[in-house]
Each structure stands twice: as structure tokens, then as C-alpha cells.
Motif scaffolding. Structure first.
Motif, PDB file in Angstrom:
ATOM      1  N   ALA A 298      34.861  41.731  37.760  1.00 24.35           N
ATOM      2  CA  ALA A 298      33.894  41.671  38.866  1.00 24.35           C
ATOM      3  C   ALA A 298      32.737  40.735  38.516  1.00 24.35           C
ATOM      4  CB  ALA A 298      33.389  43.068  39.193  1.00 24.35           C
ATOM      5  N   ALA A 299      32.259  40.828  37.270  1.00 28.32           N
ATOM      6  CA  ALA A 299      31.127  39.980  36.869  1.00 28.32           C
ATOM      7  C   ALA A 299      31.547  38.508  36.904  1.00 28.32           C
ATOM      8  CB  ALA A 299      30.654  40.365  35.471  1.00 28.32           C
ATOM      9  N   ASP A 300      32.762  38.222  36.440  1.00 27.18           N
ATOM     10  CA  ASP A 300      33.199  36.828  36.409  1.00 27.18           C
ATOM     11  C   ASP A 300      33.479  36.300  37.809  1.00 27.18           C
ATOM     12  OD1 ASP A 300      33.415  34.963  34.292  1.00 27.18           O
ATOM     13  OD2 ASP A 300      35.542  34.717  34.792  1.00 27.18           O
ATOM     14  N   VAL A 301      34.016  37.170  38.662  1.00 29.20           N
ATOM     15  CA  VAL A 301      34.250  36.753  40.045  1.00 29.20           C
ATOM     16  C   VAL A 301      32.899  36.444  40.707  1.00 29.20           C
ATOM     17  CG1 VAL A 301      34.995  37.562  42.324  1.00 29.20           C
ATOM     18  CG2 VAL A 301      36.435  37.978  40.341  1.00 29.20           C
ATOM     19  N   ALA A 310      35.525  29.710  46.774  1.00 25.70           N
ATOM     20  CA  ALA A 310      35.715  30.563  47.970  1.00 25.70           C
ATOM     21  C   ALA A 310      36.425  31.844  47.540  1.00 25.70           C
ATOM     22  CB  ALA A 310      36.559  29.823  48.993  1.00 25.70           C
ATOM     23  N   PRO A 311      36.060  32.984  48.131  1.00 21.38           N
ATOM     24  CA  PRO A 311      36.705  34.253  47.718  1.00 21.38           C
ATOM     25  C   PRO A 311      38.233  34.193  47.776  1.00 21.38           C
ATOM     26  CG  PRO A 311      34.868  34.701  49.195  1.00 21.38           C
ATOM     27  CD  PRO A 311      35.025  33.210  49.158  1.00 21.38           C
ATOM     28  N   HIS A 312      38.782  33.557  48.833  1.00 19.01           N
ATOM     29  CA  HIS A 312      40.247  33.566  48.953  1.00 19.01           C
ATOM     30  C   HIS A 312      40.938  32.713  47.899  1.00 19.01           C
ATOM     31  CE1 HIS A 312      39.289  30.004  51.541  1.00 19.01           C
ATOM     32  NE2 HIS A 312      40.225  29.520  50.757  1.00 19.01           N
ATOM     33  N   ASP A 313      40.148  31.993  47.108  1.00 24.04           N
ATOM     34  CA  ASP A 313      40.768  31.171  46.072  1.00 24.04           C
ATOM     35  C   ASP A 313      40.798  31.896  44.718  1.00 24.04           C
ATOM     36  OD1 ASP A 313      42.144  28.869  45.610  1.00 24.04           O
ATOM     37  OD2 ASP A 313      40.404  27.716  44.945  1.00 24.04           O
ATOM     38  N   ILE A 314      40.543  33.206  44.766  1.00 28.61           N
ATOM     39  CA  ILE A 314      40.544  33.993  43.528  1.00 28.61           C
ATOM     40  C   ILE A 314      41.567  35.125  43.687  1.00 28.61           C
ATOM     41  CG2 ILE A 314      39.178  35.470  41.993  1.00 28.61           C
ATOM     42  CD1 ILE A 314      36.681  33.992  43.052  1.00 28.61           C
ATOM     43  N   GLY A 315      42.420  35.273  42.703  1.00 26.48           N
ATOM     44  CA  GLY A 315      43.418  36.341  42.750  1.00 26.48           C
ATOM     45  C   GLY A 315      43.302  37.236  41.522  1.00 26.48           C
ATOM     46  N   PRO A 338      33.441  40.579  48.607  1.00 24.08           N
ATOM     47  CA  PRO A 338      34.500  40.835  49.598  1.00 24.08           C
ATOM     48  C   PRO A 338      35.868  40.773  48.923  1.00 24.08           C
ATOM     49  CG  PRO A 338      33.589  38.623  49.864  1.00 24.08           C
ATOM     50  CD  PRO A 338      32.748  39.310  48.831  1.00 24.08           C
ATOM     51  N   HIS A 339      36.667  41.781  49.156  1.00 18.58           N
ATOM     52  CA  HIS A 339      37.974  41.818  48.488  1.00 18.58           C
ATOM     53  C   HIS A 339      38.961  42.557  49.371  1.00 18.58           C
ATOM     54  CE1 HIS A 339      36.014  45.587  47.495  1.00 18.58           C
ATOM     55  NE2 HIS A 339      37.225  46.110  47.483  1.00 18.58           N
ATOM     56  N   GLN A 340      40.221  42.391  49.053  1.00 18.78           N
ATOM     57  CA  GLN A 340      41.248  43.087  49.821  1.00 18.78           C
ATOM     58  C   GLN A 340      42.414  43.439  48.909  1.00 18.78           C
ATOM     59  OE1 GLN A 340      43.410  40.818  52.693  1.00 18.78           O
ATOM     60  NE2 GLN A 340      43.950  42.619  53.888  1.00 18.78           N
ATOM     61  N   ALA A 529      38.555  36.777  51.304  1.00 16.44           N
ATOM     62  CA  ALA A 529      38.242  37.837  50.348  1.00 16.44           C
ATOM     63  C   ALA A 529      39.072  37.617  49.096  1.00 16.44           C
ATOM     64  CB  ALA A 529      38.599  39.188  50.970  1.00 16.44           C
ATOM     65  N   VAL A 530      38.578  38.159  47.990  1.00 18.41           N
ATOM     66  CA  VAL A 530      39.336  38.100  46.744  1.00 18.41           C
ATOM     67  C   VAL A 530      40.564  39.000  46.916  1.00 18.41           C
ATOM     68  CG1 VAL A 530      39.258  38.711  44.296  1.00 18.41           C
ATOM     69  CG2 VAL A 530      37.228  37.744  45.421  1.00 18.41           C
ATOM     70  N   ALA A 531      41.736  38.471  46.584  1.00 13.93           N
ATOM     71  CA  ALA A 531      42.962  39.267  46.760  1.00 13.93           C
ATOM     72  C   ALA A 531      43.259  40.035  45.483  1.00 13.93           C
ATOM     73  CB  ALA A 531      44.129  38.352  47.088  1.00 13.93           C
ATOM     74  N   VAL A 532      43.460  41.345  45.624  1.00 21.13           N
ATOM     75  CA  VAL A 532      43.921  42.162  44.494  1.00 21.13           C
ATOM     76  C   VAL A 532      45.359  42.516  44.829  1.00 21.13           C
ATOM     77  CG1 VAL A 532      43.550  44.267  43.158  1.00 21.13           C
ATOM     78  CG2 VAL A 532      41.596  43.113  44.230  1.00 21.13           C
TER      79      VAL A 532
END
Ligand code: SF4
Length: 1002
Positions: A298-301, A310-315, A338-340, A529-532
Motif C-alpha cells: 500500500a505504501a509503495d502504491v 495511473a491506478p489501473h496501471d498497477i496490479g 482506489p482498488h478493486q 483502480a489498482v487491480a488485486v
């Protein structure tokens, strides 16, 4: 048209015959397929494209076609088979009304008719759903290899030996036949059957429908699917990353257009050999534990987002979203990122879906207290915590189910008028819905329930960013009900409720709502959003930055899933082998790593929840060695002062925005206390203003210096009522203490709204009354403690819990009887079994058999021991500081050397001594024996009765100071009403309160 490399171009313009495009991840194979479609494109209808990711590929191809067309044939293999069989149902010997059945459908069907299956030799292990899910998966593996129920049954009948394994295989053959028969009775076809039936049709009546077939990722196809392809003609282009599946002309793509060189080098350590553009950042994290791992991510994100990613560019990739996703989601939420959660099981974790599920569950079973509590706590009822606790108290004291208790509560003088109004609103909804439970069509019922609860309306007025997705989830629930009605036209909403609850519990999503051949990828495509997501589901995706978590040796490669029994070697050589599992896991990790373009983190939790050491995955080690990198240690992350302010600002802003429609609704209701709601809303706005002012304070100024001036300015503008609320808010304390962890901040933010639960805490004198299991529950998850010990939500004991009580009772009575013979023990078992309310289901019969064997072994062990049991079920109570501790020891033995041993019976699976290192129970018992009985035990052990295993807790691990610190820490947390959830797989997977828990939803 995109820029193509020379090899890509050669593949696109290949003149004829079979072609294989061979290349690793990110080498542009799918681009070749799209461009080849455009290049081949005489008549788009004459080309068939098969891909597991058909939903994404279809639009890409459409974009490249300039001419008009009737229909594009882009489908998954089962989707194509379903279409073919629909078109030619009569020739295929099928009902024209057949429907595809998802794994979830089949599981629900088997669960419904479990009594018709002979599963005597298959161990339920406490979960019929898990056993049946394993059987469904095994059947899928067989069909993937074209082994039908008849083939299997013939093979099992011909086995020469008559041993236990043969008997099990014959039993499985009967289950397989019954499974297919049950599906056939309802005109349902599973995916494997679709492929087998389509292959049969194609073999009997060759089709020349398609001039060309394009296949993406042919190496991912099952043997049965590959056999089907061979029936579709020779004009075929296939992409693959496995040279062993290449055929015809082979064009190799050897340069990754996605991953940078360092990422490929690391993946090369795991398996793969592709080159790429120089650069890339790869790091290896050794995290203190699972929570530290989630927080470090979370800290690195947060850092990446601040730097403009952009959030959607992080998985964030994990083995299982259901098991590991929650803890990551909580850490991201703490920082308001923001995440999903993406994937099959995530659908049932969505708040709006769980709201409907809770209502369905409570309508079927008014005693389902967890579901009722959720329905009461959530919109449109929104009963306050303290009133909820009162209602549960009424249910417990008067021994009523929750719905009846609510009726009684409306007459209770303890409840304020506002709470009574809310309960009446709940009862009105309940009455209306339960009246229609046996008479309406399930799809209509679900639709009306959603409307009555106002869930759609709330979403429409909600200002949350994911509102469209939430609305779509509600629609999908309706689609699930419609699909259910298509399959079972006579079914009632009651049956649908049972079905959907079983599916949600088993963690499967009903894919029946998707059109045949569609995949869930589109529906699950994340917003910004960041995808999990799971490593497997990430296969068609790519991200700028990827975090791969949970890389402990015990998980990667870990052990093969015990749920799915390996196929017999004679039918599928090597299927159950360790080597096959390790190779599959290696491929999975390599795929996960190569989803990253620029940045990759490989992380593992170095210790389990209980403190046991967890070495890193050997694959992660290989990647690290390939790069010559070091492990970086990551402890639990604390927020810095400004980071804390930013996160608090975002959390309050979201809360303010989410509260607007709620307050607006109440304005319309014209309650007497409406002005209070408005005042609270204004105060929230003023607090947001305060944080914003703090964020804008001059550089170098401390929060403590800036706060008084800002407060004075705000108070000047506030009314007397607003001032009073502002001054009693705990927000300033949280802001001032920047070192406080996120949990304290979240508790402080929540405390602004929540009335005190003080009256429901287990007070004893100035302190608390606690047992070892209270302490254990709070340490596992403070929110679980709140549900179990503050609210005391009643839970129906599971079969396994009842079984545990039965074993304890039999042993207690056995030792109380004058003669401890085997006959006495057997007699007690018979009497106890009958009184315990156990039935005659296969699962109960199995448990009875286990109890019989285990207690006989117990008797033998007892007979041969020279220790003398002196006390059974002996209670203790003592003071530790301000607090009172109590407990009950199952058995105390006097040993031959004169010492004493404390023994606690367990009916679960044995834990190792290392796993018990941070165990509170026996340590507390040892201290309790000393303080309450003045007895110094020289040994303390857990006796795992079913496995006949005794695991001692070493004397040196009994540390009174540690126990005192632990008790005081837990008691402080409870006293300050710190009930923030700490989700983890180990805790949540066995938690009875999942339906109520907000941490279990997204
Ligand atoms: S589901 Fe998990 S987070 Fe929620 S209360 Fe239970 S253990 Fe805690």
C-alpha cells in the motif's frame, strides 16, 4: 496498423497451411493474430477465432476490419462448442433447450442431491461443499482428457485388486455416472461435455464452415480441446509459448515488446528466454508478516500514484483473491487508494451483492443472526450499533430467533423511538418479502427485493466512483436468478436463496449469467483502480507495475491442493506427481512476473500469523540470484505525519460524500432529530476544512503548532451545536499523534459517529473479565471479538463444532465413571451421539466412525500411561492487574515423577510446536493453575484426539510477563473499543461473521 517486427510481419502474411507463432510473454503474439485476421479477411464470417480471452480480443479485431460483416466468430472453445451444438442440436442428439452448466451449477446440484450419491469412502473433512467441489474439479480433469464416465467406470470395473483404493475408484466411477445423469435430467451440459459432444458431432459430420481458424495460446488448451481443433481443418494459425505444441511452419518471436530486460532476466531465473528493452526495476521484499506485506504494498502504491502512475496501471497479484485479497484491500483502503478485487470469487464480496444475499438468507432462515444483523446495520435500515447490541441481547435472553426478537424489541422501553422506527421498517420489509417467498418467480423476486430495499436508488444517488459497477453487480444478481429460472422453471425464491448461498459459501461464481462462450474478463475489468487479482486471472493483462505477493515456499510451489484427488496414473500419467505440480507453479509465477512492463516486486511474508518462520519460494530465490539482488526487509508500515493527514483527508472526504444522500433521505422523512443529522454533516465538512488547512500550513510548522489557530477560526464560524460536536470529536487527538497507526486513526474517525458500546463490554470491577479464548479471538481479529463477545451474535454450531463438544463430553463422563473400561466408553459414545442430535447422513456416519476409532485409541493410550488423571474440567479464576482471567482445564495428570501435566483436548488438525509458539491458551492455563490452585505444572500439552497426537508447549515458552503484557494490551484495546478488523486467510476462512463483516466486502 501497428508497427510490426519483421518476424511478426512474416507470420501475418504467411501464405498458407498450418502456422505456429511461437513466443514468450509480451512478444506480440496476439497482435499477430489480430493483424492476420485483417490480412486474411476476405469474408470475416469465414474465420473462426478461439481464445480464452475472447471478450477482449473480439473488439480488437472488430476495430481492424474496415468492411461490413454479419457476425464475427470470436469465442472461447466451450463457447464455440455451445454455439455449434445449439445450431445442430437435433443432429447432436440433444434437447434444443439444453443449457451450459457452470461449476457452480453442478456443485449446487450435487449439494442438493448429495443423499443420492454414494460417498462412503470419500472423506467429507467437515465440508460437503469442499468435497463435492473437489469431485466436480476431478470430473473436469477427466473430461479435459476425453475420459468419459463410461470410460472411467469400465476402467475401474476392470481393476484387478480389491483393495481400499480400488473400492474408492469404483465409488468415484458411480459418482461420475450419477453426476452426468443428474445433468442430463435437467438438459445441462458442463464445459467438458460441450467439447466432447461437439467433437463427436464434428467427427460424425465433418464441417467446412470456416476457411481459417485462429487460435490464441494453444498451449493452454486441454487435450480434448486440441483434439477438437484437429477436426476443424488444417488451415490454422496458432500462437503458443511452448515449443512442444508447435506444428507446421513455425515463426518465432524472441523479443518482448512489453517487459524490460531486468524483469525478463528475473523471469528467466524462473523459466523463459526472451530479450527486451534495457532497464526495469525488480525488487525482492522479505516482509515481517502478511500484514507488513500488505502495508508495504500500500505504501509503495501510494508512492507510485503520487509520482503520476495511473491506478489501473498497477496490479497486485496473489495466488487466491478469496484467501489473500482482503488483507491487501484493507491496507489499500487505509490509505484511501482506489482498488478493486478482480476475479470469480470477488463478485460475492461486493457490499451490494452481500446485502441482497443477507436478505435472501434471513428470509429463508430467521434464525440466521449474522444475516439479520447485516440487514439491520446496512441501508435502508441502518440501526445503530448500540441498538443492535440491545436487540441481540433480547434474542439471547428470551431465546428467540432474531426476527422474533425484533418484534419483541419494538415493545422494549430500552429502545429509543428512532431505533423502534427503524426496526418497524425492517419488519415491514421482511413481511412483504417473506409473503412472496414461495409464490413468485425467483428472478422477479430478486428484482423486487432490490427495488424494495432501495439498493438501486441508493446507488443512483451515491457519489462513489464505482457506482456503475455496483449497479451492474445488482443487475448481474438478477441475471443469475433469470439463468436459474431457465434451468429450473418450477423453482421458488426459497430454493434460489439456498442455491445462491451455497455458491457464495463455496467461493464459486455462477458463470451461467454470462452468455455461453463469454468470459468474465470484461465484467471484471477494473475501473481506474489498482487491480488485486489472482496470478491465473492476470494472464491476459499487463501493468506498468506489478507486485507478486505470498511467495513463501509453503505457497509457491506449496503442496498440491488436497481438495482435488490426482487422476490415476494409468489414465493420466504423472497427473498427481510432485514434479507436475512444481512445473505448473513455476509457469504460473513466470506468467505473473511477465505481466509487468517496468516495475516488479516479489514479496513473501517471513512469518505466519502465529510467528512460525516461512522461507521464501525457491522460485523467488532463483529470480533473485539471477539478478544478484538482495532481500529488502519490510516491517509494518507507519504513516508519516503528512501521509497520515492525506489519508485522513481522503477517508473523511469519502465519508462526507457517502453521507450526503443518507442525510438527504432523512430530511425527507421529517424526523424530530433531522436537524442533528444536518449538524453532523456540517461538522464533517468543517473537519475536512480543518485537515485541508493543516495540509496547507507553512513548511516546517508542526501540526500541534498550526492546530489551535485553525480550530479558533473554524469555531468562530460554527453554531453552538456544531461547536459542541467539534470540541468533543477525537479527530484532533488522532491528527496530533502522527505516529499512531492506521488502525487507531480509523478507530478515531469511526468513533465520531458510533455511540459507545461500553454497556456491553465484559466489565468486572475496574477491569475486564477475560478467558483465553477471548484473548485469542481479539488477537486474531478485534472485529471478530466485537461480533462474538460484545454483540454476542448467536451462531448455529457447525457439525464439526457439535462433534468437538460431543468428544469433550464423552471424555469428561468417561473419566467421571467408576470404571474406565472400553465398554463404558462405547456406551457413552452411543448415548452421547443420540443426545447430540446427530443424524444418519453420510458425513455424520463418517464422523461417528472417526470418533469410534479415536476414542478407542484414547482408551489404549490412557490404559498404558503411568500418569494418573486427578482433575477433569477444572475451572480457575484469578486477577492479573485490574483484570480477571478465567478458564477451564480439560484434564490434569499427576506424573510418575510427582509433577503435574495440564492437558487440553482438541478435535482439529494438530499444530506443530513452532505454530504454537505464540499460543496463549496453555500458557494462561499454567499461570492460572499457579495463581488459582497454587499448582506448578511441569508440563502442558494439547492432545489432538482424532489424530492421537500429543503436542507439548515447552516450559520455557510459559512467560508470565509476556502473558501479562498480552492481557493488558488486549484489555486496553477492548476497553477503548478498538474493534478494527485484521483480516487474514487463516482468520476469515473459518469466521462465522463473514456475512456481517465490512472487511470481507469490497
Ligand atoms: S471475516 Fe475476517 S476480518 Fe471479518 S470479522 Fe471475521 S476474521 Fe475479522
Amino acid at each position: 496498423m501497428p508497427q510490426l517486427t519483421p518476424n511478426q510481419r512474416a507470420a501475418v502474411e504467411h501464405a498458407g497451411g498450418r502456422l505456429t507463432v511461437l513466443g514468450g510473454p509480451g512478444t506480440g503474439k496476439t497482435t499477430v493474430l489480430v493483424e492476420r485476421f485483417a490480412w486474411l479477411c476476405g469474408a470475416p464470417e469465414a474465420i473462426l477465432v478461439l481464445s480464452a480471452d475472447a471478450e477482449r480480443l473480439g473488439p480488437r479485431i472488430e476495430e481492424r476490419i474496415t468492411r461490413g460483416f454479419d457476425e464475427l466468430h470470436v469465442a472461447t472453445v466451450p463457447g464455440f462448442c455451445a454455439r455449434l451444438l445449439y445450431d445442430e442440436a437435433i443432429d447432436a442428439g440433444l434437447s434444443p433447450f439444453f443449457a451450459p452448466a457452470s461449476a457452480a451449477d453442478r456443485l449446487a446440484l450435487l449439494l442438493d442431491r448429495v443423499d443420492e450419491l454414494s460417498v462412503r469412502l470419500h472423506d467429507f473433512r467437515g465440508s460437503p461443499a469442499a468435497l463435492l467441489a473437489g469431485i466436480v474439479a476431478r470430473i473436469d480433469s477427466l473430461k479435459a482428457r476425453s475420459i468419459t464416465a463410461q470410460d472411467y467406470s469400465g476402467w475401474a470395473a476392470a481393476l484387478p485388486s480389491e483393495d481400499q483404493q480400488t473400492a474408492r475408484e469404483r465409488e468415484f466411477a458411480q459418482i461420475y455416472l450419477a453426476h452426468d445423469r443428474m445433468l442430463a435430467e435437467q438438459a445441462l451440459l458442463d464445459e467438458g461435455e460441450l467439447v466432447l459432444r461437439a467433437s463427436k458431432l464434428l467427427a460424425e459430420r465433418p464441417h467446412a464452415r470456416f476457411e481459417h481458424v485462429l487460435v490464441d495460446d494453444a498451449d493452454e488448451l486441454t487435450p480434448a480441446q486440441r483434439a477438437l481443433l484437429d477436426l476443424l481443418g488444417d488451415s490454422r494459425t496458432a500462437t503458443t509459448s511452448d515449443p512442444a505444441t508447435a506444428a507446421g511452419t513455425v515463426v518465432e518471436l524472441d523479443r518482448s515488446l512489453r517487459c524490460r530486460a531486468r524483469i525478463l532476466q528475473a523471469a528467466g531465473g524462473v523459466g523463459g528466454s526472451v530479450s527486451g528493452e534495457a532497464g526495469g526495476d525488480v525488487r525482492f521484499w522479505r516482509c515481517a508478516n502478511e500484514r507488513a506485506q500488505a502495508q508495504a504494498v500500500a505504501a509503495d502504491v501510494a508512492r507510485l500514484l503520487r509520482e503520476g502512475t495511473a491506478p489501473h496501471d498497477i496490479g497486485v497479484l496473489v495466488r487466491s483473491v478469496r484467501n489473500e485479497g482482503q488483507i491487501v484491500a484493507v491496507a489499500l483502503e487505509e490509505r484511501a487508494i482506489p482498488h478493486q478485487l478482480v476475479g470469480d470469487s470477488a463478485f460475492f464480496q461486493r457490499a451490494e451483492v452481500r446485502d441482497v444475499l443477507a436478505w435472501l438468507r434471513l428470509l429463508v432462515d430467521p434464525a440466521d443472526a449474522g444475516a439479520v444483523v447485516r440487514a439491520l446495520a446496512r441501508p435502508p435500515v441502518e440501526l445503530r450499533s448500540v441498538d443492535l447490541a440491545r436487540c441481540i441481547q433480547i434474542a439471547r435472553r428470551r431465546k428467540l430467533d432474531m426476527v422474533s426478537a425484533l418484534v419483541a424489541a419494538t415493545e422494549s422501553p430500552q429502545l429509543p423511538p428512532e431505533a423502534r422506527e427503524r426496526i418497524l421498517a425492517f419488519l415491514k420489509l421482511h413481511r412483504a418479502a417473506s409473503g412472496a417467498l414461495d409464490s413468485t418467480r425467483p428472478d422477479l423476486f430478486v428484482h423486487r427485493l432490490i427495488e424494495r430495499l432501495g439498493l438501486r436508488r441508493q446507488q443512483l444517488f451515491s457519489a462513489q466512483a464505482d457506482v456503475v459497477e455496483r449497479l451492474r453487480n445488482l443487475s448481474r444478481l438478477g441475471e443469475l436468478a433469470s439463468a436459474y429460472v431457465r434451468r429450473s422453471p418450477q423453482a421458488t425464491p426459497r430454493e434460489f436463496a439456498r442455491y445462491i448461498s451455497a455458491i457464495a459459501d463455496a467461493g464459486l461464481r455462477d458463470e451461467g449469467a454470462h452468455p455461453a462462450g463469454g468470459s468474465s474478463a470484461e465484467a471484471d475489468a477494473p475501473r481506474d483502480a489498482v487491480a488485486v487479482m489472482s496470478m491465473r486471472a492476470a494472464r491476459p493483462r499487463e501493468f506498468g507495475h506489478v507486485f507478486v505477493l505470498g511467495l513463501q515456499a509453503a505457497r509457491m510451489p506449496g503442496a498440491r491442493s488436497r481438495l482435488v484427488e490426482p487422476l490415476p496414473d494409468a489414465l493420466a500419467p504423472g497427473d498427481g506427481s510432485r514434479a507436475a505440480h512444481v512445473a505448473a507453479m513455476r509457469r504460473l509465477l513466470s506468467t505473473a512476473m511477465t505481466r509487468a512492463r517496468d516495475g516488479l516486486v516479489l514479496a513473501h511474508a517471513a512469518h505466519s500469523d502465529l510467528g512460525a518462520a516461512q522461507p521464501p519460494s525457491p522460485f523467488a530465490e532463483e529470480a533473485r540470484v539471477a539478478l544478484g539482488a538482495d532481500w529488502e526487509d519490510r516491517e509494518e508500515e507507519l504513516f508519516g505525519p503528512d501521509e497520515s493527514l492525506h489519508a485522513t483527508y481522503q477517508a473523511l472526504r469519502d465519508e462526507l460524500v457517502a453521507g450526503i444522500p443518507r442525510t438527504g433521505n432523512r430530511l425527507g422523512e421529517l424526523r424530530l432529530d433531522t436537524n442533528l443529522d444536518v449538524t453532523h454533516g456540517v461538522v464533517r465538512y468543517l473537519e475536512l476544512l480543518k485537515i485541508s488547512a493543516l495540509l496547507a500550513r507553512p513548511g516546517g510548522q508542526a501540526v500541534a503548532e498550526a492546530l489551535p489557530g485553525i480550530n479558533a477560526a473554524i469555531l468562530q464560524a460554527a453554531t453552538a451545536e456544531q461547536r459542541e460536536i467539534l470540541e468533543s470529536s477525537p479527530l484532533d487527538d488522532a491528527l496530533l499523534d502522527a505516529e499512531r497507526d492506521a488502525r487507531a486513526r480509523a478507530a478515531a474517525v469511526a468513533a465520531r459517529d458510533e455511540p459507545s458500546l461500553e454497556a456491553f463490554l465484559p466489565r468486572r470491577g475496574e477491569g475486564l473479565l477475560l478467558s483465553a479464548s477471548d484473548i485469542d479471538t481479539y488477537r486474531t481479529c478485534p472485529l471478530k471479538y466485537k461480533f462474538a463477545r460484545v454483540f454476542r451474535i448467536p451462531t448455529e454450531p457447525t457439525l464439526n463444532q457439535r462433534f468437538g463438544i460431543f468428544v469433550h463430553q464423552v471424555l469428561e463422563r468417561y473419566h467421571q465413571s467408576d470404571v474406565q473400561g472400553i465398554d463404558q466408553l462405547v456406551g457413552l459414545m452411543d448415548a452421547g451421539w443420540r443426545r447430540g442430535g446427530f443424524g444418519t447422513s453420510e458425513e455424520e456416519r463418517q464422523l461417528r466412525g472417526k470418533a469410534d476409532a479415536a476414542l478407542r485409541r484414547y482408551h489404549e493410550r490412557f490404559e498404558s500411561s503411568d500418569a494418573e488423571p486427578v482433575w477433569f474440567e477444572r475451572g480457575f479464576q484469578f486477577r492479573m492487574g485490574r483484570h480477571t482471567l478465567r478458564g477451564r482445564v480439560d484434564r490434569v495428570d499427576r506424573l510418575s515423577d510427582g509433577g503435574y501435566e495440564l492437558i487440553d483436548y482438541k478435535t482439529g488438525r494438530p499444530k506443530s510446536a513452532a505454530q504454537l509458539r505464540e499460543d496463549v491458551q496453555l500458557s494462561l492455563y499454567a499461570v492460572g493453575a499457579r495463581e488459582a490452585w497454587e499448582l506448578d505444572a511441569s508440563r502442558q500439552s494439547y492432545l489432538y484426539v482424532l489424530d492421537d497426537e500429543k503436542v507439548p508447549v515447552p516450559q520455557e515458552d510459559i512467560d508470565r510477563d509476556w502473558i501479562a503484557d498480552t492481557v493488558s494490551e488486549v484489555a486496553d484495546g477492548i476497553s477503548s473499543q478498538g474493534f478494527e478488523p485484521t483480516p487474514s486467510y487463516a482468520a476469515c476462512s473459518i469466521c462465522d461473521y463473514r456475512i456481517v463483516c465490512p472487511a470481507a466486502e469490497r
